[in-house]
Design an enzyme around this catalytic site. Structure first.
Site, mmCIF file in Angstrom:
data_model
loop_
_atom_site.group_PDB
_atom_site.id
_atom_site.type_symbol
_atom_site.label_atom_id
_atom_site.label_comp_id
_atom_site.label_asym_id
_atom_site.label_seq_id
_atom_site.Cartn_x
_atom_site.Cartn_y
_atom_site.Cartn_z
ATOM 1 N N LYS A 78 1.211 -1.207 -0.230
ATOM 2 C CA LYS A 78 0.119 -0.020 -0.059
ATOM 3 C C LYS A 78 0.930 1.491 0.166
ATOM 4 O O LYS A 78 1.889 1.416 0.448
ATOM 5 C CB LYS A 78 -0.624 0.086 1.006
ATOM 6 C CG LYS A 78 -1.929 1.113 1.675
ATOM 7 C CD LYS A 78 -2.989 0.749 2.818
ATOM 8 C CE LYS A 78 -3.530 1.943 2.735
ATOM 9 N NZ LYS A 78 -4.439 1.844 3.718
ATOM 10 N N SER A 158 -9.450 2.235 2.511
ATOM 11 C CA SER A 158 -9.094 3.006 1.859
ATOM 12 C C SER A 158 -8.377 1.989 1.247
ATOM 13 O O SER A 158 -6.927 2.266 -0.195
ATOM 14 C CB SER A 158 -8.270 3.922 3.044
ATOM 15 O OG SER A 158 -7.326 3.250 3.852
ATOM 16 N N SER A 182 -10.492 0.040 7.629
ATOM 17 C CA SER A 182 -9.699 0.061 6.125
ATOM 18 C C SER A 182 -9.207 -1.343 5.006
ATOM 19 O O SER A 182 -8.455 -1.171 3.955
ATOM 20 C CB SER A 182 -8.721 1.239 5.325
ATOM 21 O OG SER A 182 -9.616 2.347 5.248
HETATM 22 N N1 GLN Z 1 -13.397 4.642 6.104
HETATM 23 C C1 GLN Z 1 -12.732 5.100 7.487
HETATM 24 C C2 GLN Z 1 -12.219 6.591 7.120
HETATM 25 O O1 GLN Z 1 -12.653 7.840 6.208
HETATM 26 C C3 GLN Z 1 -12.353 4.656 7.400
HETATM 27 C C4 GLN Z 1 -10.443 4.367 6.779
HETATM 28 C C5 GLN Z 1 -9.358 4.140 7.415
HETATM 29 O O2 GLN Z 1 -9.359 3.079 8.092
HETATM 30 N N2 GLN Z 1 -8.469 4.484 7.133
HETATM 31 O O3 GLN Z 1 -11.576 7.366 7.598
#
Ligand code: GLN
EC number: 6.3.5.7
Length: 491
Positions: A78, A158, A182
């Site tokens: 990532k 994400s 995410s």
């Molecule tokens: N969807 C959540 C956010 O936008 C979690 C994202 C994540 O876990 N990095 O904050």
């Protein structure tokens, strides 16, 4: 020879050891697959030269009989993980062409164990999002499609690039990060396995920070066993991260196949949402039945503060993000937009460098931390967070070994379909996952079925702190019952 990209990590490990193929061949097969799948936009940077170099080195080690536990296994990383001498952007324009002079602890452990870097994977900008649509490199496409439809679906986020690449056989496994869901949500959207370890289990050093008290790195892989194999290399104490916990890393793979007989599995009644689709209900009861058939005992539990988790998360996470992102000011690295004064330079750089969602978070975060609002919002959210944590503690104190929930409230949705007018519509994706981050607990998402349109759905298991092993044992029971699947190739 079978297509090398369709092997699991465990199978590839065997094939490499028995010299059925070389790490170089395995790597080349993946590089070719990546090239043929650019329409998915899963990789934001391909590193074929580095990959081949690492593969040749792995072949030498294997030849000498001293390859590490991941010798010759090609992985995607990532783009939130700093990789030495390789561009790392967090998929934000503000990092521009930043090339870190250091390697994140987690990735350095993977290379120490012999893994191979195929390239950097797309993600939501600074990991803020649930669909991979906020990336400055554009959305990632889910390799899964609705039956009889060509519509491009999101892979979740994400860690959308990680999930899409693993599902489409563009790497054998990937690193990911999870602040509110995410790792688990994209895993559920792509029929892959995602593990969010206990907070403190994996070092955060060298990972671009979003919300430091919630962020955790973890693997996405195609099987529970593969995710356990990756976890063992990724986890471990790191003095460079003061929140990293100094306890031994167990052999997670040994937990696979262990009996779950007599384990108490909690079914939290607050996760049964009004208007929950019938197929999610069914998935959940199927999962419970499989665990029961394996000898586990199911008990109803209550996590009464669940309903405050999402609102509290959207105070705590932006607050920390606004502080973490203050460093992107055009001075030391990344984008700089010149101005007549230093103030103007800061403003123009940040205005140009950050996307809409990131700006929204910085504004919310600054607001809830500001004098006069701090007590009303931030402090209050922290108190709610403590109560959420206590909910879980009470439940585990009653002898519950793990909690079973759906991973997401729906299957993957179309690119551009959600969150356009109302960001909360997107935030609701994490309704089942954020509590786990707020409490610092481990969670695993395992593919468990399909919706009426043939799209993958996942179940989540939540464990006691530092008891990822139980999640691997239980996750494998679900995987065995549900079976594995890969998307039919259309790209
Ligand atoms: N969807 C959540 C956010 O936008 C979690 C994202 C994540 O876990 N990095 O904050």
């Amino acid at each position: 020879m079978t297509d090398l990209t369709s092997l699991t990590i465990a199978e590839a490990r065997e094939g490499l050891a028995s010299k059925s193929f070389t790490a170089r061949e395995l790597t080349d097969a993946h590089l070719a697959a990546i090239e043929a799948a650019r329409v998915l936009n899963a990789y934001v940077l391909e590193t074929p030269d580095r990959a081949r170099e690492m593969a040749d080195a792995a072949d030498k080690q294997i030849g000498k009989g001293d390859g590490g536990p991941l010798a010759g296994i090609p992985l995607g990383i990532k783009d939130l993980f700093a990789t030495r001498d390789i561009r790392t952007t967090a998929c934000s324009k503000i990092l521009g062409n930043f090339v870190p002079p250091y390697e994140s602890t987690v990735t350095s452990q993977l290379w120490r164990d012999g893994a191979i870097l195929l390239g950097k994977l797309n993600n939501d900008e600074f990991a803020m999002g649930s669909s991979n649509e906020t990336s400055c490199f554009g959305p990632v496409v889910n390799p899964w499609r609705r039956e009889g439809s060509n519509t491009h679906l999101v892979p979740g986020g994400s860690s959308g690039g990680s999930a899409s690449a693993v599902a489409a056989l563009l790497c054998m496994g990937a690193t990911a990060t999870d602040t509110g869901g995410s790792i688990r949500q994209p895993a559920a959207f792509t029929a892959t396995v995602g593990v969010k370890p206990t907070y403190g289990r994996c070092s955060r050093w060298g990972i671009v920070a979003f919300a430091s008290s919630l962020d955790q790195a973890g693997p996405i892989a195609r099987t529970v066993r593969d995710s356990a194999i990756l976890m063992r290399s990724m986890a471990g104490h790191d003095p460079k991260d003061t929140t990293s916990v100094n306890i031994g890393v167990p052999d997670y793979e040994a937990a696979i196949g262990k009996s779950v007989k007599g384990m108490k599995i909690g079914i939290p009644k607050e996760y049964r949402l009004d208007g929950m689709p019938a197929e999610i209900e069914k998935l959940w009861s199927d999962g419970a039945a499989w665990l029961k058939a394996a000898g586990a005992e199911l008990v109803e539990v209550s996590l009464p503060y669940t309903k405050y988790a999402l609102p509290a998360y959207y105070i705590v996470a932006p607050a920390e993000a606004s502080s973490n992102l203050a460093r992107y000011d055009g001075v030391r690295y990344g984008l700089r937009v010149p101005g007549r004064s230093i103030g103007e330079m800061y403003e123009s750089t940040r205005a140009e460098g950050f996307g809409d969602e990131v700006r929204r978070r910085v504004m919310i975060g600054t607001y809830v931390l500001s004098a006069g609002y701090y007590d009303a919002y931030y402090l209050r959210a922290q108190k709610v967070r403590t109560l959420i944590k206590k909910d879980f503690e009470d439940c585990f104190a009653k002898g519950v070994n793990a909690i079973l929930t759906p991973a997401t409230p729906s299957a993957a949705f179309g690119v551009g379909e959600k969150g356009g007018a109302d960001p909360v519509e997107m935030y609701l994706n994490d309704i089942f996952t954020v509590t786990v981050n707020m409490a610092g607990l481990p969670g695993i998402a395992v593919p468990a079925g399909k919706d009426a349109q043939g799209l993958p759905l996942g179940l989540q298991l939540i464990g006691r702190a530092f008891d990822e092993e139980t999640l691997f044992s239980l996750g494998e029971v679900i995987e065995q019952a549900a079976g594995r699947s890969t998307p039919p190739r259309w790209w």
